[in-house]
Design a protein around this motif. Sequence first.
Motif, PDB file in Angstrom:
ATOM      1  N   SER A 528       0.866  -1.175   0.000  1.00  0.00           N
ATOM      2  CA  SER A 528       0.000   0.000   0.000  1.00  0.00           C
ATOM      3  C   SER A 528       0.895   1.215   0.000  1.00  0.00           C
ATOM      4  N   ASN A 529       0.325   2.369  -0.338  1.00  0.00           N
ATOM      5  CA  ASN A 529       1.161   3.569  -0.409  1.00  0.00           C
ATOM      6  C   ASN A 529       1.740   3.922   0.954  1.00  0.00           C
ATOM      7  N   ASN A 530       0.966   3.770   2.011  1.00  0.00           N
ATOM      8  CA  ASN A 530       1.476   4.078   3.344  1.00  0.00           C
ATOM      9  C   ASN A 530       2.558   3.102   3.778  1.00  0.00           C
ATOM     10  N   ALA A 531       2.361   1.821   3.447  1.00  0.00           N
ATOM     11  CA  ALA A 531       3.390   0.827   3.778  1.00  0.00           C
ATOM     12  C   ALA A 531       4.689   1.134   3.057  1.00  0.00           C
ATOM     13  N   CYS A 532       4.592   1.529   1.796  1.00  0.00           N
ATOM     14  CA  CYS A 532       5.794   1.877   1.030  1.00  0.00           C
ATOM     15  C   CYS A 532       6.484   3.104   1.619  1.00  0.00           C
ATOM     16  N   ALA A 533       5.697   4.072   2.068  1.00  0.00           N
ATOM     17  CA  ALA A 533       6.283   5.276   2.661  1.00  0.00           C
ATOM     18  C   ALA A 533       7.134   4.930   3.872  1.00  0.00           C
ATOM     19  N   VAL A 534       6.611   4.080   4.744  1.00  0.00           N
ATOM     20  CA  VAL A 534       7.341   3.701   5.958  1.00  0.00           C
ATOM     21  C   VAL A 534       8.518   2.788   5.628  1.00  0.00           C
ATOM     22  N   LEU A 535       8.307   1.854   4.716  1.00  0.00           N
ATOM     23  CA  LEU A 535       9.318   0.848   4.411  1.00  0.00           C
ATOM     24  C   LEU A 535      10.510   1.428   3.668  1.00  0.00           C
ATOM     25  N   PHE A 536      10.246   2.320   2.697  1.00  0.00           N
ATOM     26  CA  PHE A 536      11.314   2.794   1.822  1.00  0.00           C
ATOM     27  C   PHE A 536      11.960   4.098   2.280  1.00  0.00           C
ATOM     28  N   ALA A 537      11.420   4.761   3.313  1.00  0.00           N
ATOM     29  CA  ALA A 537      12.004   6.034   3.755  1.00  0.00           C
ATOM     30  C   ALA A 537      13.464   5.883   4.183  1.00  0.00           C
ATOM     31  N   PRO A 538      13.796   4.952   5.072  1.00  0.00           N
ATOM     32  CA  PRO A 538      15.218   4.806   5.425  1.00  0.00           C
ATOM     33  C   PRO A 538      16.077   4.355   4.247  1.00  0.00           C
ATOM     34  N   ILE A 539      15.501   3.560   3.358  1.00  0.00           N
ATOM     35  CA  ILE A 539      16.251   3.131   2.181  1.00  0.00           C
ATOM     36  C   ILE A 539      16.544   4.325   1.281  1.00  0.00           C
ATOM     37  N   ALA A 540      15.576   5.234   1.142  1.00  0.00           N
ATOM     38  CA  ALA A 540      15.783   6.420   0.320  1.00  0.00           C
ATOM     39  C   ALA A 540      16.916   7.281   0.867  1.00  0.00           C
ATOM     40  N   VAL A 541      16.943   7.456   2.187  1.00  0.00           N
ATOM     41  CA  VAL A 541      18.012   8.260   2.800  1.00  0.00           C
ATOM     42  C   VAL A 541      19.373   7.609   2.585  1.00  0.00           C
ATOM     43  N   ASN A 542      19.453   6.298   2.740  1.00  0.00           N
ATOM     44  CA  ASN A 542      20.724   5.596   2.523  1.00  0.00           C
ATOM     45  C   ASN A 542      21.182   5.696   1.076  1.00  0.00           C
ATOM     46  N   LEU A 543      20.246   5.591   0.148  1.00  0.00           N
ATOM     47  CA  LEU A 543      20.594   5.734  -1.260  1.00  0.00           C
ATOM     48  C   LEU A 543      21.123   7.140  -1.553  1.00  0.00           C
ATOM     49  N   ALA A 544      20.498   8.153  -0.949  1.00  0.00           N
ATOM     50  CA  ALA A 544      20.949   9.535  -1.156  1.00  0.00           C
ATOM     51  C   ALA A 544      22.387   9.715  -0.705  1.00  0.00           C
ATOM     52  N   GLU A 545      22.736   9.126   0.440  1.00  0.00           N
ATOM     53  CA  GLU A 545      24.114   9.220   0.926  1.00  0.00           C
ATOM     54  C   GLU A 545      25.077   8.478   0.002  1.00  0.00           C
ATOM     55  N   THR A 546      24.623   7.372  -0.571  1.00  0.00           N
ATOM     56  CA  THR A 546      25.486   6.570  -1.438  1.00  0.00           C
ATOM     57  C   THR A 546      25.850   7.314  -2.712  1.00  0.00           C
ATOM     58  N   VAL A 547      24.886   8.030  -3.305  1.00  0.00           N
ATOM     59  CA  VAL A 547      25.145   8.719  -4.575  1.00  0.00           C
ATOM     60  C   VAL A 547      25.369  10.216  -4.376  1.00  0.00           C
ATOM     61  N   SER A 548      25.471  10.650  -3.129  1.00  0.00           N
ATOM     62  CA  SER A 548      25.826  12.036  -2.786  1.00  0.00           C
ATOM     63  C   SER A 548      24.827  13.059  -3.335  1.00  0.00           C
ATOM     64  N   ILE A 549      23.554  12.849  -3.035  1.00  0.00           N
ATOM     65  CA  ILE A 549      22.541  13.854  -3.363  1.00  0.00           C
ATOM     66  C   ILE A 549      21.741  14.152  -2.101  1.00  0.00           C
ATOM     67  N   SER A 550      20.928  15.174  -2.161  1.00  0.00           N
ATOM     68  CA  SER A 550      20.135  15.562  -0.998  1.00  0.00           C
ATOM     69  C   SER A 550      19.156  14.450  -0.628  1.00  0.00           C
ATOM     70  N   PRO A 551      19.096  14.104   0.652  1.00  0.00           N
ATOM     71  CA  PRO A 551      18.124  13.087   1.059  1.00  0.00           C
ATOM     72  C   PRO A 551      16.687  13.532   0.812  1.00  0.00           C
ATOM     73  N   HIS A 552      16.472  14.849   0.767  1.00  0.00           N
ATOM     74  CA  HIS A 552      15.118  15.334   0.524  1.00  0.00           C
ATOM     75  C   HIS A 552      14.698  15.084  -0.928  1.00  0.00           C
ATOM     76  N   LEU A 553      15.642  15.062  -1.855  1.00  0.00           N
ATOM     77  CA  LEU A 553      15.296  14.712  -3.233  1.00  0.00           C
ATOM     78  C   LEU A 553      14.835  13.264  -3.323  1.00  0.00           C
ATOM     79  N   MET A 554      15.519  12.386  -2.589  1.00  0.00           N
ATOM     80  CA  MET A 554      15.094  10.991  -2.590  1.00  0.00           C
ATOM     81  C   MET A 554      13.752  10.837  -1.872  1.00  0.00           C
ATOM     82  N   ALA A 555      13.552  11.662  -0.831  1.00  0.00           N
ATOM     83  CA  ALA A 555      12.266  11.613  -0.123  1.00  0.00           C
ATOM     84  C   ALA A 555      11.135  12.085  -1.039  1.00  0.00           C
TER      85      ALA A 555
END
Length: 614
Positions: A528-555
């Motif tokens: 569900s959209n809410n489940a994806c929001a909770v599940l992928f939020a930390p993954i998005a932040v980690n990906l942002a750090e990996t490719v050196s972009i703003s975590p808010h862009l990934m969010a």
Amino acid sequence: MAFELSPVLHMWFVLALTAGTMVSFAVEKVPVEVTALALLAALLVFFQVFPLNGPDLQPRLSPEQILEGFGNPSLIAVLSLLVIGQAMVHTEALTPVIGLLLRLSGGSAMGGVVLALLVVLCVSAFLNNTPVVVMFIPVLQALSGKLSRSPSGLMMPLSFAAILGGMTTLIGSSTNLLVSSALTGLGLRPLGFFEFTVPGLVMAAVGIVYVVFVLPRLLPDRASMTTQLLGGGKQFIAELDIAGSSPMVGSRSVAGHFPQLPDMTVRLVQRRGRNILPPFENLVIEPGDVMIVAATRNALTEVLASDSGHVLAVEDDAGGRTTEPSVPTSDRMLAEVMVAPAARMIDQTVDQIGFHRRYGCLVLGIQRRMRMVQARMGEIPLQAGDVLLVLGRRDDVEALGANRDLVLLAWSTRELPRREKAPLATAIFLGTVTLAATATVPIAVAAVAGSVLMVVTGCLNFRQASRAIDRRILLLVAATLALGKALEVTGGAVYVAQALVSALTVPTPTATMIVFFVLVSLATNVLSNNACAVLFAPIAVNLAETVSISPHLMAITLVLAANCSFATPIGYQTNLLVMGPGHYRFRDFLLGGGPLLIVMAITFAVVVPWWYGL
């Protein structure tokens, strides 16, 4: 009896069950309800025989947890809102709204549809999508009738328009708020109210073009058979007695037609025993005139449901004609019955039969396929195959089915709209929406209270309310919530997320955002959209750090992707809301929403990197 298994086997069983369930939903070789029940049974039996115990040796997934979806507040809210929507339809409370949309669109029903979808798009940016969709379901149902098309061509566009509007502001969807909250939990600043409005608006604009001009062409016309059975185009011979209060009094015919009766063809006017036949030249209608008309069932229903001052004449207990139907408005039902071959009433008129006295039902119209009769309804001898439009109490109408002289066309039975309850239904509806939209009380509380008030105040009876509850939605939501719980407890959800992330081998920030968008947009239709929001939020932040972009862009990428719940009915609750009114199957969402996912991915790949200068 219970047996121990490795937790890994529990996870793989749930993943296999998830895959099998999604395939069954998509293929629909068996009904959705059967698949949902089989899913629940499989989870209950498996975790009873092979319990997954925690460190305290207590089961981590009990039968109570598996079945708690039936009491989920979101599910209760959806079902209650369906009842409220049905009450709005039954009382025809939104007729003024439809009229306003038609006036603003220059009288064009299609223009009214486009305007309604644009209003939904804008309002959904600031209000909870669910009450917005509930508000417009009966509006678009009525507009579909004006267009003489099935509601299935408009219900899915309604849901998608609300979803598109929800991706434009922070409060447009609970998903957006969850992502912002997750950022705060990870030690980052929350998203701004309009931080993703520009890319969201561009995506919504592109999406609404698809929704308005392409999506209706991809959807089935599944209700068309029902429309044919209900006789939307069949003509009945009926009799209108013009009362002194009728707006018809004083009206003059124009080119042989009466503008006040646009949906009826006047075949005869009887005035003080004198018959006036067409063509009618400058004929002025007087009180007491009797008009013999040819009209569709819908047109006659309109006359009965409105306080128009001209009523359908029926025979009285003495065998004469009266204009006072003796059926209570709270229990009136319309139906069609056919005169059976060799029936005893053949060659007799309705008045000679004493239809009202004998069967308790009023004959409102006669439909004959072979020719159009120009005579008062009480003077027409019945023939085999004639179809009578009757009005009566439910018990009396159903009793006609046991009569050998008549064939009750069961699919034709329908309650008469209760327009006198429209103001009350509107007040209850607006109160429910206001309480839910302002978060004064939880939406489930407001919806349940509103649905109960609709029944208690007589806007809808209990039978009609129970029919408004779609068992497919009940079982589908309860089963998928149980599956989601099992994925969470067994670690299957985390495993899938990590596997998806490991597939991101592209190093550039733009490519990473695009691939992440595609992966999340696919996942949000399975979970569900809410489940994806909770599940992928930390993954998005980690990906942002990996490719050196703003975590808010990934969010922001996560917000836009998680809102793309177009390809399945379980992705978003507004999809579930329109599933029943639109007569949709699971694969209809794949057919209609799948291309929109591709359109959204392409739009995201073009707009977001450009707007943020990547």
